[in-house]
Design a protein around this motif. Sequence first.
Motif, mmCIF file in Angstrom:
data_model
loop_
_atom_site.group_PDB
_atom_site.id
_atom_site.type_symbol
_atom_site.label_atom_id
_atom_site.label_comp_id
_atom_site.label_asym_id
_atom_site.label_seq_id
_atom_site.Cartn_x
_atom_site.Cartn_y
_atom_site.Cartn_z
ATOM 1 N N PRO A 1 -21.442 11.979 -28.282
ATOM 2 C CA PRO A 1 -21.380 13.058 -27.281
ATOM 3 C C PRO A 1 -21.046 14.401 -27.911
ATOM 4 O O PRO A 1 -20.243 14.485 -28.843
ATOM 5 N N GLY A 2 -21.688 15.462 -27.388
ATOM 6 C CA GLY A 2 -21.416 16.818 -27.830
ATOM 7 C C GLY A 2 -20.863 17.691 -26.721
ATOM 8 O O GLY A 2 -20.588 18.874 -26.945
ATOM 9 N N THR A 3 -20.724 17.131 -25.535
ATOM 10 C CA THR A 3 -20.194 17.873 -24.386
ATOM 11 C C THR A 3 -19.226 16.980 -23.627
ATOM 12 O O THR A 3 -19.504 15.790 -23.418
ATOM 13 N N CYS A 4 -18.114 17.555 -23.224
ATOM 14 C CA CYS A 4 -17.140 16.846 -22.399
ATOM 15 C C CYS A 4 -16.643 17.787 -21.310
ATOM 16 O O CYS A 4 -16.753 19.011 -21.425
ATOM 17 N N ALA A 5 -16.114 17.195 -20.276
ATOM 18 C CA ALA A 5 -15.421 17.944 -19.227
ATOM 19 C C ALA A 5 -14.059 17.306 -19.029
ATOM 20 O O ALA A 5 -13.916 16.078 -19.089
ATOM 21 N N THR A 6 -13.059 18.115 -18.822
ATOM 22 C CA THR A 6 -11.733 17.551 -18.600
ATOM 23 C C THR A 6 -11.688 16.851 -17.247
ATOM 24 O O THR A 6 -12.406 17.229 -16.303
ATOM 25 N N ILE A 7 -10.849 15.821 -17.158
ATOM 26 C CA ILE A 7 -10.720 15.074 -15.915
ATOM 27 C C ILE A 7 -10.278 15.993 -14.777
ATOM 28 O O ILE A 7 -10.761 15.886 -13.651
ATOM 29 N N GLN A 8 -9.387 16.931 -15.081
ATOM 30 C CA GLN A 8 -8.918 17.841 -14.051
ATOM 31 C C GLN A 8 -10.048 18.726 -13.532
ATOM 32 O O GLN A 8 -10.122 19.028 -12.338
ATOM 33 N N ILE B 1 -15.444 16.721 -39.491
ATOM 34 C CA ILE B 1 -14.995 17.665 -38.464
ATOM 35 C C ILE B 1 -16.191 17.980 -37.563
ATOM 36 O O ILE B 1 -17.237 18.427 -38.052
ATOM 37 N N ARG B 2 -16.038 17.719 -36.310
ATOM 38 C CA ARG B 2 -17.139 17.866 -35.356
ATOM 39 C C ARG B 2 -16.842 19.017 -34.400
ATOM 40 O O ARG B 2 -15.701 19.458 -34.254
ATOM 41 N N GLU B 3 -17.906 19.455 -33.737
ATOM 42 C CA GLU B 3 -17.767 20.471 -32.690
ATOM 43 C C GLU B 3 -18.068 19.839 -31.339
ATOM 44 O O GLU B 3 -18.988 19.027 -31.217
ATOM 45 N N MET B 4 -17.298 20.219 -30.344
ATOM 46 C CA MET B 4 -17.463 19.693 -28.982
ATOM 47 C C MET B 4 -17.388 20.864 -27.996
ATOM 48 O O MET B 4 -16.496 21.719 -28.126
ATOM 49 N N VAL B 5 -18.306 20.906 -27.043
ATOM 50 C CA VAL B 5 -18.236 21.858 -25.940
ATOM 51 C C VAL B 5 -17.395 21.206 -24.840
ATOM 52 O O VAL B 5 -17.794 20.178 -24.281
ATOM 53 N N VAL B 6 -16.221 21.774 -24.577
ATOM 54 C CA VAL B 6 -15.300 21.212 -23.600
ATOM 55 C C VAL B 6 -15.267 22.135 -22.382
ATOM 56 O O VAL B 6 -14.926 23.323 -22.512
ATOM 57 N N MET B 7 -15.622 21.600 -21.236
ATOM 58 C CA MET B 7 -15.632 22.359 -19.993
ATOM 59 C C MET B 7 -14.297 22.134 -19.289
ATOM 60 O O MET B 7 -14.067 21.066 -18.709
ATOM 61 N N HIS C 1 -15.162 25.972 -23.476
ATOM 62 C CA HIS C 1 -14.640 26.119 -24.845
ATOM 63 C C HIS C 1 -15.566 25.431 -25.839
ATOM 64 O O HIS C 1 -16.204 24.422 -25.510
ATOM 65 N N THR C 2 -15.576 25.963 -27.029
ATOM 66 C CA THR C 2 -16.187 25.267 -28.159
ATOM 67 C C THR C 2 -15.051 24.906 -29.113
ATOM 68 O O THR C 2 -14.360 25.794 -29.636
ATOM 69 N N VAL C 3 -14.858 23.621 -29.333
ATOM 70 C CA VAL C 3 -13.679 23.129 -30.039
ATOM 71 C C VAL C 3 -14.115 22.314 -31.247
ATOM 72 O O VAL C 3 -15.071 21.523 -31.172
ATOM 73 N N LYS C 4 -13.394 22.488 -32.377
ATOM 74 C CA LYS C 4 -13.542 21.598 -33.523
ATOM 75 C C LYS C 4 -12.524 20.471 -33.389
ATOM 76 O O LYS C 4 -11.374 20.706 -33.006
ATOM 77 N N PHE C 5 -12.961 19.248 -33.723
ATOM 78 C CA PHE C 5 -12.053 18.105 -33.550
ATOM 79 C C PHE C 5 -12.384 17.027 -34.567
ATOM 80 O O PHE C 5 -13.449 17.028 -35.195
#
Length: 1075
Positions: free
Chosen positions: A246-253, A200-206, A212-216
């Motif tokens: 990767p530990g950071t993502c941004a949504t396409i939108q 189970i990983r953590e990802m910072v999703v912009m 957001h900080t999300v577990k995935f």
Amino acid sequence: MASFNRSPTRAPNTRKHIKSYIEYESRAGDLTSDAAFHSSQDGRRKRIDAINVQSKKRKVLPSDLDDSLSGWVPLRDDNTGLNDDFDNSDEGDDNETTGAKRKRYVSSDEPMRLWRPLADLFLDELLRHEGAPAGTTCACCAKDWTLSPRKFRCRDCGVFVQCHACWTGKFWSGTALCKLDYVFQLGHGGFACPRPAPAIREMVVMDFPVIHTVKFRYCACDLSDTANNLQQLLRNGWYPATTIDPGTCATIQTLRTFRLQNAVGNLTVHDLVRIMERCTDATRVNAIPDRYKGFGRMSRQFTFLKRLQRAGRAHDERGALGTKGGECAVLCWACPQDGMNLPEGWRDVSPEFQFLYMLIVAMDANFHMRHRLRANEREDPPLGDGWAYMVEEAPYHEHLRSYVGEEDVSTCVAFQALLQKDTRSTTGLRSSGVGGVVCARHESVRPQGVGDLQKGERYSNMDYIVLSALLGILALFLAISYDIACQWRIYFPTRMQKVPERLRLDLTKMTLLFALPVWHAAAHERSCQAQNSLTYTKGVGRTDGEGIERMWSRFNTLGWASREMLRGGRSDAIDDRLDHHNWEKKTLLWLILGLTGTSLPHKLVVAIEERDRQIAGFEQVDGSLDEDLRSEWQAMVDAWVADRDQPNPYVASKIESDICILGMSEATIRKQLAKEELEEVAAETNGKKLHSTSMSAFLVMGMQLENQQSRIRRELKQRPLLLVDQMERISQMRRALLVKLAKFRRLQAVYMPGAVEEMMEEDDARDSELPAPEAEEVRLYLPSGLPAGRRAGCSERLLEREARLREGQLSDGISKLRRALLSRTHLWDWKDMRVRGQRAGTRSAVLSQRIENNIQDIAKKYRSNREALIALRGAEDCSEWKVSRDEDIRGDEMDEVDMGARRKLGRIGSTTRERYRSKVAGRKEGSGRRGKKQMSWIWTSGGGPGEDEEDLREAVRIEWSRAQARRDRWTEEVMLLREEMKRVLRFLNSRAIWWEQRLVVGREVREDVRAGLRAYASRQASIARAIARQFRSMWDTAASEVVRAALEEEAMLDITAGEEEGREIREEPGDIEFL
């Protein structure tokens, strides 16, 4: 009607005598022949033979070409009230359209007045969301959520409550999804995976507007065999910041939203990240991950990929890495491009119609786009070097390495680009600005049409940029508008041989035309304006050449944001901003090319109305001329069009130069006087002179002392309160003046004995208790300053030589005054178009005052020289030097009577909101400083229209030539606009076919990717055809219908604009006052 020539002849090979005659063919056709009619003597038999059969040379019209749009006329002329509608468009009540006033509604007229009493209601409803909702049922399990110790609600999904969150019992507190033990599953759209990855990983999703900080978990079932971790993230709509773990993502939108916010509103990465941080937790009580660098990297990659996607690079067998220079640029739909939007056989049209297929570009530099050197600089190449709008760096820099210097042949006014092209300060800068090339009529940036300027606007930089922007064009005529075209064009063919061979133009197959932009031309000499004016350039219509300035005005905001960027990031940012600019210009072509939607009447409608007006005006001037005189003047115009070294028909023959012909310049007179003195000394028997300093040198010294005194007085006047260093500088100037004055007095005793007596009498009359006058107030006692009785001791040659020197200074004064007035006019235009804000306004005001002071100093010196000349020769002998009154010191900007319509053409299509549009549009032609007044003698002195018959004839010839040029340019404008509309439709149809050809993907990809590529190509083809259909339906109407619809729309806009602007602007007669 055919003509006949009858003559009785004997028919060949027959014994009978028959009557025959010949009918000469006079009808148009591909073949021409004469018909020979032979009839028997009794008239019962007749034979017709075709003789002299030959091919007839016929004119090829654009409508004769093999093209589906050749016979179509956009916004056809129906001459039903077009002019009347335009003439009355600025009169009457703004609310009146067809005679009846629009019905008023309080909800639209005064919405704020209706809202104000409801402010408490709105405020209560906003605060209502802070508390618990009225219901008690959980939105997921339908149980009573009040029984659960933990409740939550999602900010984005709605206001309903669920049983597992952050209600404290008193208020809502923010929390992250990961703290709710929620684990997002990749690979299945958020649904459960039969065999998820154990970790189970953590990802910072912009996800705008929250971070957001999300577990995935990654997917580890059979589906993962077709998608690695990066692909799983991307398929879920998450764009990773790095490619390894990767530990950071941004949504396409979010990336799409930022790209538009950046391109439209100039929102930076820093600003967006700070906004998202504030939306996540405005108090900063909880730690928020800083993702500034990561988001900047993601947005840069995303915009680059979007350019590749829209250019169809994913459909090409070469892939993204096989992209060639300029392939990612958005092309101009309306500019001529062979193979895309030109009809078959366009090269074969008759010469008088070839201008319809001419490419017109504008080039200029922008020094707001400076780029600083950074101490922490690291290697950062562009993602697509040369693939879009920036030139490819390596060959560009290689070309500049061979640059040493360039010969300047400046013969025109001191233009900023020439003054600073080699001297602009570049300390601490990687580049001092950028140079660019756009299509002059549609303001679209050319592919590979922008490049950095290392040190000012040097020819070597601009040559490479413009030739790179023109790479691959096929045109019979090419027109280039440049604010220093008069100088730049002189050695351009020679300099072109120094650029790489692939960029060189084939001048044997192409005719180059050079011209000055309309508003920048005001800063050039009058002869240069007329010689290089777009108004007198055949085939360009009413192009103003200022489109690149309008483009720069929107582009300047990027200068501040990109100044500290790394080299590659800045290049990619420029490409993206220009990509958005070009696309926006294309989607606004319905507005630019003459369509009314939600805006004022546009270019084609304006051009049709002005064309008819100019035709009528020319016929009025032309109708009174004799045929011989008309032929003579037409021959003069034709000769100048063919060879611009011939006499210019649009200006007076006596004032093609700005040098006043009433006298020679002071420098020339000095040389003549020195030569005459040498001859006089050689002619004397003893060869002796009164003094080693000649008589002319003595007079020149006295005049130089006058100038130094004027300079000190000017410094004191401009700075009433002097600082210590300024006072010290004034003291130094006074000391230097006194030293030179002492030497001058010794020479004065030799050449002017009467002046010594005058000085002694003045000293005796001066009060001894008063302080001595300052150096700038000391009388010099030149011959012109002495009373007539004291000049007896002066040589007649001394008096005459001072008079000649004074004439030279008067002549120089008129030339300097003309140049200063032109500079002031240019600054006014520049300030009106470009200066915004307090800082820029203050700088402009300081510069304006400096130029104004210079004009006043020149005028004051002219007056003093004229008074001195009158004292020496008398008023009657100085009548050619006129009195310089304050009202005479004004510019003559050579405004044409159609300047208002031309300005309107330039404003059409601008996306910048004109804050006081209705006020500016309502100004009458001829009001204000640019109004039509009687020409000042400053501009006609030595060559203006006089009272004799020859001068009157020349004045009529100039007006006739200009009226003809205006008629021709507006006629060309209408034809060009209609041809451009056809080119837009051809381009869109061609582009649709191009995308349909990409339905067959040119490279090996997976089937699901192939389906996406085919769908995207189908959508792009559908979009192109839909735009083409919309354009065709909008343009396929009568011009008068467009005018009437536009005037109704204009009235509605004026009502709305007046309500919004009335609170900010109070209109007074002839001015606008800002409150």
